[in-house]
Design an enzyme around this catalytic site. Structure first.
Site, PDB file in Angstrom:
ATOM      1  CG  HIS A 212      27.049  -0.495  32.016  1.00 49.08           C
ATOM      2  ND1 HIS A 212      26.488  -1.555  31.343  1.00 49.08           N
ATOM      3  CD2 HIS A 212      26.126   0.490  32.014  1.00 49.08           C
ATOM      4  CE1 HIS A 212      25.276  -1.218  30.926  1.00 49.08           C
ATOM      5  NE2 HIS A 212      25.024   0.022  31.325  1.00 49.08           N
TER       6      HIS A 212
ATOM      7  CD  GLU B 250      29.250  -3.857  31.288  1.00 48.82           C
ATOM      8  OE1 GLU B 250      29.166  -3.975  32.534  1.00 48.82           O
ATOM      9  OE2 GLU B 250      28.285  -3.489  30.587  1.00 48.82           O
TER      10      GLU B 250
ATOM     11  CB  CYS C 145      22.834  -1.605  33.478  1.00 46.63           C
ATOM     12  SG  CYS C 145      22.182   0.069  33.311  1.00 46.63           S
TER      13      CYS C 145
HETATM   14  N1  GLN Z   1      16.950   0.669  30.079  1.00 49.16           N
HETATM   15  C1  GLN Z   1      17.412   0.798  31.408  1.00 49.16           C
HETATM   16  C2  GLN Z   1      17.515   2.251  31.851  1.00 49.16           C
HETATM   17  O1  GLN Z   1      17.563   3.125  31.066  1.00 49.16           O
HETATM   18  C3  GLN Z   1      18.752   0.092  31.585  1.00 49.16           C
HETATM   19  C4  GLN Z   1      19.857   0.696  30.797  1.00 49.16           C
HETATM   20  C5  GLN Z   1      21.042  -0.194  30.642  1.00 49.16           C
HETATM   21  O2  GLN Z   1      20.964  -1.396  30.874  1.00 49.16           O
HETATM   22  N2  GLN Z   1      22.154   0.341  30.201  1.00 49.16           N
HETATM   23  O3  GLN Z   1      17.574   2.535  33.018  1.00 49.16           O
END
Ligand code: GLN
Length: 535
Positions: free
Chosen positions: A507, A509, A381
């Site tokens: 994600h 994970e 992410c």
């Molecule tokens: N802050 C970033 C976004 O909103 C990444 C979010 C995250 O890593 N979950 O796109």
């Protein structure tokens, strides 16, 4: 249908979620269909708006629900299918009750905690029971017995047991038996008092799971049995595990907890077959090799902020017969003191998700280090966004390149807001959330690693790669190897000329299990192992 309610006493952080999940593993291994559910007494509508300092990681489900991290344990330990119905907070309960009140659904009645709030709580147990069609529903009540905010939940489960027949419902209380060093003894008084508190409310626990650092001897078990009004075989010892949390189901099996639960609930099944689970744990706790990777984050000192990431790394270690030593690197330390020395000797660099500007430059330095030194990199992410910003600045020469999240005036917004997010003002539940499909480019490394051409991973983000820059990246060594099916959203990137430089907007994970390590994590640990051995 049978119901198990799990409460916690004495202190928080006893690992109630793990206990619930482990009981789930055992019951599934007896051939039962199990559904797990968590009730949280705090007033947030969901944990989505809470800081990791408050609440650890926010765990995301397929349907986009932002939930408590215990649901992560449930998914890792069982096949329970979880949706937004499986996590309920007081905030959500009150929101529903108040919406009904405004609609006039209560037909002029006075709206009260009992019965309206408690009914809403009981409805949730029934909803999960109906939706899941499970044989056994395990409901964990968050918080500690005696908390004011937990009372409506305890009252609700007391009523539930009454209404659904005692033989169909049991109460499991997870409690703490502290070892007092000066006295050289384990003490049962806190447990007695916690059980007394439950009895005041009208709940008589059927089974006590005693969290302890030292084994409970017979005398102690007898004492707890007598004072807490449970048979001695219902005093279950849950001692701190030596190596891995995945040993907990085996420990509870040795204590015959699943047998007892089935007996109390009148369920007849063959004994739990845990052989597959045992072989997985064996690989996790007795690996042949060792590898050291760095997780670069800003919540590094918190045990629970990157919970699923650490678990996924452990699963991937198991899949590669590798013990993974995780070095937690504070990204601000990379910025401030000594820079890259924190990264020397690491065989892999992992940058997990995150929000807010603090520590971002350190993460960018870490990505640069991994890219330039051929060190395996896995970006999750924010970790993907970081990899893109780093490449833009240092490989494409786009000075000042950044994410609009951190520098709204950047001349090169490599990462930017989607149009549909431009006007969003509310923070709760408004990100791009939940499972989203992604098409993998033929011949890409990620297609090979996943072994398929389409995947579905969970998301929780607002910002996206800015397509205006795609061509410039592709002209170099950089590949957009996974996109949304319409090709518009960048989902996965990789460097062609690097042993393992892979990052995803998702994600992954959240989809890793001990018995099924996630391919991106397994590939990362494999590459890290090869890097360590100079291959
Ligand atoms: N802050 C970033 C976004 O909103 C990444 C979010 C995250 O890593 N979950 O796109």
């Amino acid at each position: 249908m049978k119901f198990i309610f799990l409460t916690g006493g004495v202190v928080s952080s006893l690992g109630k979620g793990l206990t619930a999940a482990s009981l789930g593993t055992l019951l599934e291994s007896r051939g039962l269909k199990v559904a797990l559910q968590k009730f949280d007494p705090y007033l947030n509508v969901d944990p989505g708006t809470m800081s990791p300092f408050q609440h650890g990681e926010v765990y995301v489900l397929d349907d986009g629900a932002e939930t408590d991290l215990d649901l992560g344990h449930y998914e890792r330990f069982t096949n329970s299918e979880l949706t937004q119905f499986n996590n309920l907070t007081s905030g959500r309960v009150y929101q529903t009750v108040l919406e009904k009140e405004r609609r006039g659904d209560y037909l002029g009645k006075t709206v009260q905690v009992i019965p309206h709030v408690t009914d809403e709580i009981k409805n949730r147990v029934h909803a999960v029971a109906e939706k899941s069609g499970a044989d056994v529903i395990i409901t964990e009540i968050g918080g500690t017995t005696g908390d004011i905010e937990g009372l409506p939940f305890l009252e609700a489960i007391r009523e539930f047991a009454l209404e659904n027949g005692r033989g169909n419902t049991i109460f499991v209380h997870v409690t703490y038996v502290p070892f007092i060093k000066a006295a050289g003894e384990l003490k049962t008084k806190p447990t007695q008092q916690s059980v007394a508190k439950l009895r005041e409310i009208g709940i008589l626990p059927d089974i006590l799971v005693c969290r302890t650092e030292k084994p409970l001897n017979d005398e102690l078990r007898q004492k707890i049995s007598l004072f807490c009004n449970v048979p001695v075989e219902a005093v279950i010892e849950e001692i701190d595990v030596d190596h891995s949390i995945y040993e907990v189901p085996l420990m509870l099996q040795r204590e015959k907890m699943d047998e007892l639960v089935c007996e109390y609930l009148g369920i007849e099944t063959p004994p739990a077959d845990m052989s597959r689970w045992e072989s997985v744990i064996d690989r996790i706790i007795k690996p042949k090799h060792k590898v050291k990777i760095g997780v670069i984050g800003k919540y590094i000192e918190l045990q629970d902020a990157y919970k699923s990431v650490y678990e996924a790394v452990t699963h991937a270690g198991g899949a590669n017969d590798c013990a993974v030593e995780v070095v937690r690197v504070d990204s601000e330390d990379i910025e401030k003191n000594g820079g890259l020395s924190h990264l020397e000797g690491l065989s892999g660099v992992l940058v997990p998700g995150g929000f807010g500007e603090r520590g971002v430059e350190g993460k960018i330095l870490a990505a640069k280090y991994a890219r330039e030194n051929g060190v395996p990199y896995l970006g999750l992410c924010l970790g993907m966004q970081i990899a893109c910003i780093e490449f833009a600045r240092n490989a494409l020469g786009l000075e000042g390149a950044h994410s609009a999240e951190f520098d709204p005036k950047t001349p090169h917004p490599i990462i930017a807001l989607l149009d549909e997010q431009q006007n969003v003002t509310e923070l709760g539940g408004t990100m791009r959330l939940g499972a989203q499909p992604c098409r993998l480019a033929a011949g890409s490394k990620v297609a090979e690693i996943y072994g398929t051409d389409e995947v579905n991973e969970r998301h929780r983000h607002r910002y996206e790669f800015n397509n205006a820059y795609r061509e410039q990246f592709e002209a170099k060594d950089f590949a957009f190897s996974g996109t949304s099916p319409d090709g518009n959203l960048v989902e996965l990137i990789e460097l062609k000329d690097h042993p393992y430089f892979i990052a995803t907007q998702a994600h992954p994970e959240f989809r890793s299990k001990p018995i099924q390590a996630h391919p991106l994590f397994a590939g990362f640990i494999k590459a890290a192992h090869e890097h360590a051995n100079g291959q």
